[in-house]
Design an enzyme around this catalytic site. Structure first.
Site, PDB file in Angstrom:
ATOM      1  N   GLY A 147      14.507  54.072 -43.231  1.00 36.07           N
ATOM      2  CA  GLY A 147      14.895  55.106 -44.200  1.00 36.07           C
ATOM      3  C   GLY A 147      16.411  55.217 -44.249  1.00 36.07           C
ATOM      4  O   GLY A 147      17.125  54.653 -43.404  1.00 36.07           O
ATOM      5  N   LEU A 148      16.870  55.960 -45.227  1.00 39.31           N
ATOM      6  CA  LEU A 148      18.313  56.145 -45.425  1.00 39.31           C
ATOM      7  C   LEU A 148      18.963  56.797 -44.206  1.00 39.31           C
ATOM      8  O   LEU A 148      18.279  57.483 -43.431  1.00 39.31           O
ATOM      9  CB  LEU A 148      18.549  57.063 -46.634  1.00 39.31           C
ATOM     10  CG  LEU A 148      18.154  56.532 -48.010  1.00 39.31           C
ATOM     11  CD1 LEU A 148      18.206  57.660 -49.036  1.00 39.31           C
ATOM     12  CD2 LEU A 148      19.086  55.389 -48.426  1.00 39.31           C
ATOM     13  N   SER A 149      20.264  56.639 -44.075  1.00 34.16           N
ATOM     14  CA  SER A 149      21.008  57.366 -43.051  1.00 34.16           C
ATOM     15  C   SER A 149      20.836  58.866 -43.316  1.00 34.16           C
ATOM     16  O   SER A 149      21.000  59.316 -44.453  1.00 34.16           O
ATOM     17  CB  SER A 149      22.488  56.982 -43.142  1.00 34.16           C
ATOM     18  OG  SER A 149      23.237  57.743 -42.232  1.00 34.16           O
ATOM     19  N   GLY A 150      20.464  59.596 -42.298  1.00 36.48           N
ATOM     20  CA  GLY A 150      20.280  61.044 -42.451  1.00 36.48           C
ATOM     21  C   GLY A 150      18.903  61.445 -42.955  1.00 36.48           C
ATOM     22  O   GLY A 150      18.630  62.633 -43.165  1.00 36.48           O
TER      23      GLY A 150
ATOM     24  N   GLY B 260      16.185  61.265 -41.274  1.00 32.24           N
ATOM     25  CA  GLY B 260      15.471  61.954 -40.186  1.00 32.24           C
ATOM     26  C   GLY B 260      14.851  61.036 -39.144  1.00 32.24           C
ATOM     27  O   GLY B 260      14.072  61.487 -38.307  1.00 32.24           O
ATOM     28  N   LYS B 261      15.229  59.758 -39.152  1.00 30.28           N
ATOM     29  CA  LYS B 261      14.627  58.795 -38.219  1.00 30.28           C
ATOM     30  C   LYS B 261      14.837  59.212 -36.754  1.00 30.28           C
ATOM     31  O   LYS B 261      13.888  59.259 -35.974  1.00 30.28           O
ATOM     32  CB  LYS B 261      15.210  57.388 -38.451  1.00 30.28           C
ATOM     33  CG  LYS B 261      14.952  56.847 -39.851  1.00 30.28           C
ATOM     34  CD  LYS B 261      15.543  55.464 -40.054  1.00 30.28           C
ATOM     35  CE  LYS B 261      17.055  55.390 -39.969  1.00 30.28           C
ATOM     36  NZ  LYS B 261      17.779  56.203 -40.964  1.00 30.28           N
ATOM     37  N   SER B 262      16.085  59.507 -36.394  1.00 32.57           N
ATOM     38  CA  SER B 262      16.383  59.841 -34.984  1.00 32.57           C
ATOM     39  C   SER B 262      15.727  61.155 -34.589  1.00 32.57           C
ATOM     40  O   SER B 262      15.214  61.289 -33.483  1.00 32.57           O
ATOM     41  CB  SER B 262      17.888  59.963 -34.757  1.00 32.57           C
ATOM     42  OG  SER B 262      18.544  58.853 -35.257  1.00 32.57           O
TER      43      SER B 262
ATOM     44  N   SER C  20      17.261  49.506 -41.820  1.00 33.97           N
ATOM     45  CA  SER C  20      16.568  48.280 -42.259  1.00 33.97           C
ATOM     46  C   SER C  20      16.249  48.318 -43.755  1.00 33.97           C
ATOM     47  O   SER C  20      15.089  48.455 -44.151  1.00 33.97           O
ATOM     48  CB  SER C  20      15.294  48.028 -41.432  1.00 33.97           C
ATOM     49  OG  SER C  20      14.515  49.179 -41.227  1.00 33.97           O
TER      50      SER C  20
HETATM   51  P1  ADP Z   1      18.768  59.296 -39.298  1.00 32.20           P
HETATM   52  O1  ADP Z   1      18.426  58.969 -37.862  1.00 32.20           O
HETATM   53  O2  ADP Z   1      17.699  58.859 -40.257  1.00 32.20           O
HETATM   54  O3  ADP Z   1      20.125  58.848 -39.701  1.00 32.20           O
HETATM   55  P2  ADP Z   1      18.976  61.990 -38.336  1.00 32.20           P
HETATM   56  O4  ADP Z   1      17.674  62.253 -37.647  1.00 32.20           O
HETATM   57  O5  ADP Z   1      20.160  61.645 -37.493  1.00 32.20           O
HETATM   58  O6  ADP Z   1      18.758  60.880 -39.455  1.00 32.20           O
HETATM   59  O7  ADP Z   1      19.374  63.228 -39.232  1.00 32.20           O
HETATM   60  C1  ADP Z   1      18.447  63.932 -40.021  1.00 32.20           C
HETATM   61  C2  ADP Z   1      18.957  65.342 -40.254  1.00 32.20           C
HETATM   62  O8  ADP Z   1      18.067  66.008 -41.129  1.00 32.20           O
HETATM   63  C3  ADP Z   1      19.019  66.156 -38.967  1.00 32.20           C
HETATM   64  O9  ADP Z   1      20.148  66.978 -39.007  1.00 32.20           O
HETATM   65  C4  ADP Z   1      17.730  66.979 -39.043  1.00 32.20           C
HETATM   66  O10 ADP Z   1      17.841  68.187 -38.346  1.00 32.20           O
HETATM   67  C5  ADP Z   1      17.617  67.222 -40.548  1.00 32.20           C
HETATM   68  N1  ADP Z   1      16.266  67.491 -41.017  1.00 32.20           N
HETATM   69  C6  ADP Z   1      15.931  68.523 -41.824  1.00 32.20           C
HETATM   70  N2  ADP Z   1      14.618  68.533 -42.077  1.00 32.20           N
HETATM   71  C7  ADP Z   1      14.099  67.462 -41.451  1.00 32.20           C
HETATM   72  C8  ADP Z   1      12.771  66.929 -41.339  1.00 32.20           C
HETATM   73  N3  ADP Z   1      11.720  67.507 -41.934  1.00 32.20           N
HETATM   74  N4  ADP Z   1      12.596  65.802 -40.604  1.00 32.20           N
HETATM   75  C9  ADP Z   1      13.654  65.212 -40.010  1.00 32.20           C
HETATM   76  N5  ADP Z   1      14.932  65.669 -40.060  1.00 32.20           N
HETATM   77  C10 ADP Z   1      15.147  66.791 -40.785  1.00 32.20           C
END
Ligand code: ADP
Length: 177
Positions: free
Chosen positions: A17-20, A22-24, A90
């Site tokens: 998925g896109l950066s941000g 929610g993967k991590s 990815s």
């Molecule tokens: P990624 O790893 O994809 O780059 P992150 O997990 O680092 O993304 O960041 C996702 C952000 O979105 C976090 O700040 C998280 O708290 C927020 N967020 C809000 N709602 C959700 C949700 N339903 N699931 C996952 N993250 C969420």
């Protein structure tokens, strides 16, 4: 095996998925759930792995090579019964398909959030930089993201809570645990 350890079948849970998107955050939730039921796992995290292979660039070729490399690693671990939680943007379908073909049990999770929402969240301040042209080849801004066509799981992180997404995934992988 210790009595309190569950035996699990190896599989690769691949979060894309896109950066941000929610993967991590979702991976963290999964680690907690797996810890709670005594299932061991290996984490393969995009940012961590780029630290291990620091010369990896962001062109399509470099990204694909990186995904093939870490995907191969994931498949070897899975082959030996390890539960692998892999979290990588990815962005290219073909590279994800390459990894899928290497694995016996590949569970693709599309962690879905729109580019507008990810830009609004801008967890690491990277979208702002990409929009200002300070970072090039940024997925979703000036680089493509190819949505999965047939992922095993889609979690919608705009309309679902983190807990809901984690539960949805746990439910889908219980056959392996
Ligand atoms: P990624 O790893 O994809 O780059 P992150 O997990 O680092 O993304 O960041 C996702 C952000 O979105 C976090 O700040 C998280 O708290 C927020 N967020 C809000 N709602 C959700 C949700 N339903 N699931 C996952 N993250 C969420």
């Amino acid at each position: 095996m210790a009595e309190n350890k569950r035996s699990s079948k190896g599989f690769v849970l691949w979060l894309t998925g896109l950066s941000g998107s929610g993967k991590s955050t979702i991976a963290e939730g999964l680690y907690q759930k797996l810890d709670a039921i005594g299932v061991g796992y290996e984490r393969l995290d995009g940012d961590v792995l780029r630290g291990v292979f620091p010369n990896t660039g962001f062109s399509k070729e470099a990204r694909d090579e990186h995904i093939r490399r870490v995907g191969f690693m994931a498949s070897r671990l899975e082959h030996h019964g390890v539960v692998v939680i892999a979290s990588f943007i990815s962005p290219y379908r073909e590279a994800r398909q390459f990894v899928r073909n290497l694995c016996s049990n590949f569970v693709e999770v599309y962690v879905k959030a729109s580019i507008d929402e990810c830009t609004r969240r801008d967890v690491k301040g990277l979208y702002k930089k990409a929009l200002a042209g300070e970072i090039k080849e940024f997925t979703g801004i000036d680089d493509p993201y190819e949505e999965p066509e047939n992922p095993e799981i889609v979690v919608d992180t705009i309309n679902q809570t983190v807990d809901e997404s984690v539960s949805q995934i746990m439910d889908a992988i219980k056959q392996y645990l």
